[in-house]
Write an enzyme that holds these catalytic residues in place. Structure first.
Site, PDB file in Angstrom:
ATOM      1  N   ASP A  86       0.839  -1.197   0.000  1.00 51.29           N
ATOM      2  CA  ASP A  86       0.000   0.000   0.000  1.00 51.29           C
ATOM      3  C   ASP A  86       0.872   1.244   0.000  1.00 51.29           C
ATOM      4  OD1 ASP A  86       0.803  -0.571   2.692  1.00 51.29           O
ATOM      5  OD2 ASP A  86      -0.765   0.771   3.452  1.00 51.29           O
ATOM      6  N   GLU A 150       0.175  -0.953   5.906  1.00 50.04           N
ATOM      7  CA  GLU A 150       1.255  -0.343   6.682  1.00 50.04           C
ATOM      8  C   GLU A 150       1.075   1.162   6.805  1.00 50.04           C
ATOM      9  OE1 GLU A 150       5.167   1.373   7.724  1.00 50.04           O
ATOM     10  OE2 GLU A 150       3.933   1.786   5.959  1.00 50.04           O
TER      11      GLU A 150
END
Length: 452
Positions: A86, A150
């Site tokens: 991400d 994250e």
């Protein structure tokens, strides 16, 4: 042989990475939920093509985790590679010199959101694995766990780790999500700061008011919020929250000297940032302020009218997002509690305050004496021709402390970016040379790790 394989496949490696970078896997924006999954599916396909025994997309309450493994022999050591697919939101878009999700190479650097943090660095591991498989050089078992949350606090990763301890059994964790000092001065991060991320809301009147009719008679929440934030530091740049420094681990004189022996040009630092001078906690150097001292910063602040033109409004509410970077011995939950109580105590009676905790993580320090660190050091010597310098990183990777707590495993932070790569900012970039040398260094790490 390794160098030749990487060189002959460099263009393909970059083309594949570009395809991945084109997927806007912004985990913080629900509009990109489908893109986050698409990025996970892309990675699953590339793992399969690289030669893993098994790869799966593991569902969580949020975005999925991609897990893959290649078991050469259960009796051999196992490396667990962690990363994330991400990316941060690309805003503000108008400051990008090229579209954030249309990667381009300029001055031998890849410009795109996620180029360095962390798709480019994760993809080095995929291609290093492919290289070892194609050349029959993989000397041990390897597992991969790449998450999609994250950048929003890894809320579901802890649960996944706790529920899959057997699956994740390994001898060492390998993470590439940190930076080098430079290609001329390679380095390995040995410490990470923890994090406590907060949001605050200050409310005054029960609705937005006309600033001419009510201004001067009713408290303006934006003004009050600014005053409250200003009170969070004293005149020496220290954080003015009672008890904040009680558990901070102070460095010895020898440790401070070793930290400051790392190559650092203050004038170049200021020039690169476009600032006339630096500012921070009194009595500490820039390297100490960014690596081993705790901090408190406003990450965003808003309230009232911010659109085009003018609107004479006295706002009802004001908001801010505030992050605190923590150092060894500080505990994120304790700091969150200290901040909450102190910020509420700063509120004058003409406003009400709401404090919300978003996410946190613990600081971590890794040993430079471990066999895995020594393997990483020798790998840098092979590829860069120099022994890497141990450094402390100002950022946070909460998974490092989580791995230690839940799996009992240490981590080697084998990062290849630069602090100047504009991660989390417009025009994020990653050096092509860093990418290529990173792949080669990772392959060399496996060789030395098994020889330990």
């Amino acid at each position: 042989m390794v160098k030749e394989y990487i060189a002959s496949n460099k263009d393909r490696f970059l083309s594949e990475l570009f395809d991945w970078l084109r997927i806007p896997s912004v985990s913080a924006d629900s509009r990109h939920k489908g893109d986050v999954r698409k990025a996970a599916e892309f990675l699953r396909e590339k793992f399969s093509q690289a030669g893993v025994d098994k790869v799966e997309i593991c569902e969580t309450k949020g975005h999925p985790i991609v897990y893959a493994e290649k078991i050469v022999n259960p009796a051999l050591p196992t490396v667990l590679v962690y990363g994330h697919y991400d990316v941060q939101p690309p805003d503000p878009l108008n400051l990008w010199t090229s579209p954030p999700f249309e990667p381009v190479i300029k001055d031998d650097k890849i410009y795109a959101r996620g180029a360095c943090d962390d798709k480019g660095q994760v993809y080095m591991h995929v291609k290093a694995f492919e290289t070892m498989m194609k050349l029959n050089l993989l000397p041990c078992n390897v597992k991969f766990m790449v998450e999609g949350e994250e950048e929003v606090g890894s809320d579901n990763l802890g649960t996944f780790v706790k529920e899959n301890k057997a699956k994740l059994k390994a001898d060492i964790i390998l993470i590439s999500d940190t930076a080098l000092i430079s290609l001329e001065h390679p380095s390995i991060t040995t410490g990470l700061r923890g994090l406590s991320y907060m949001e605050v809301e200050v409310t005054g009147p029960n609705r937005d008011l006309h600033s001419g009719v009510y201004g001067g008679a009713v408290a303006n929440p934006v003004n009050v919020l600014c005053s409250m934030i200003d009170a969070l530091h004293d005149e020496n740049g220290r954080i003015a929250i009672p008890g904040f420094y009680d558990k901070v681990a102070e460095l010895t004189a020898a440790q401070r000297k070793a930290l400051n022996d790392a190559p650092f040009d203050l004038e170049e630092y200021k020039h690169e940032l476009g600032i006339a001078d630096i500012k921070g906690e009194k009595g500490y150097t820039t390297l100490e302020r960014t690596g081993v001292r705790p901090t408190l910063d406003v990450n965003g602040i808003w309230g009232g009218y911010t659109g085009e033109g003018a609107k004479t409004v006295l706002p009802s509410k004001a908001h801010a997002k505030i992050s605190m970077r923590l150092v060894p011995n500080q505990v994120s939950a304790e700091i969150t509690d200290l901040f909450t109580k102190h910020f509420q105590s700063l509120a004058p009676k003409y406003v009400t305050v709401k404090v919300m905790a978003h996410h946190g993580g613990e600081p971590a320090v890794t040993s430079t004496e471990s066999p895995a660190y020594q393997a990483a050091s020798r790998a840098f010597e092979d590829v860069f021709g120099k022994t890497p310098i141990p450094t402390r990183d100002g950022g946070s990777i909460p998974i490092v402390a989580l791995f230690k707590k839940e799996l009992g495993l240490d981590t080697v932070l084998l990062g290849f970016g630069f602090d100047t790569d504009a991660i989390h900012s417009p025009n994020e970039h990653y050096g092509v040379k860093n990418f290529v040398m990173g792949i080669e260094t990772i392959v060399s790490f496996y060789k030395h790790f098994v020889k330990k």
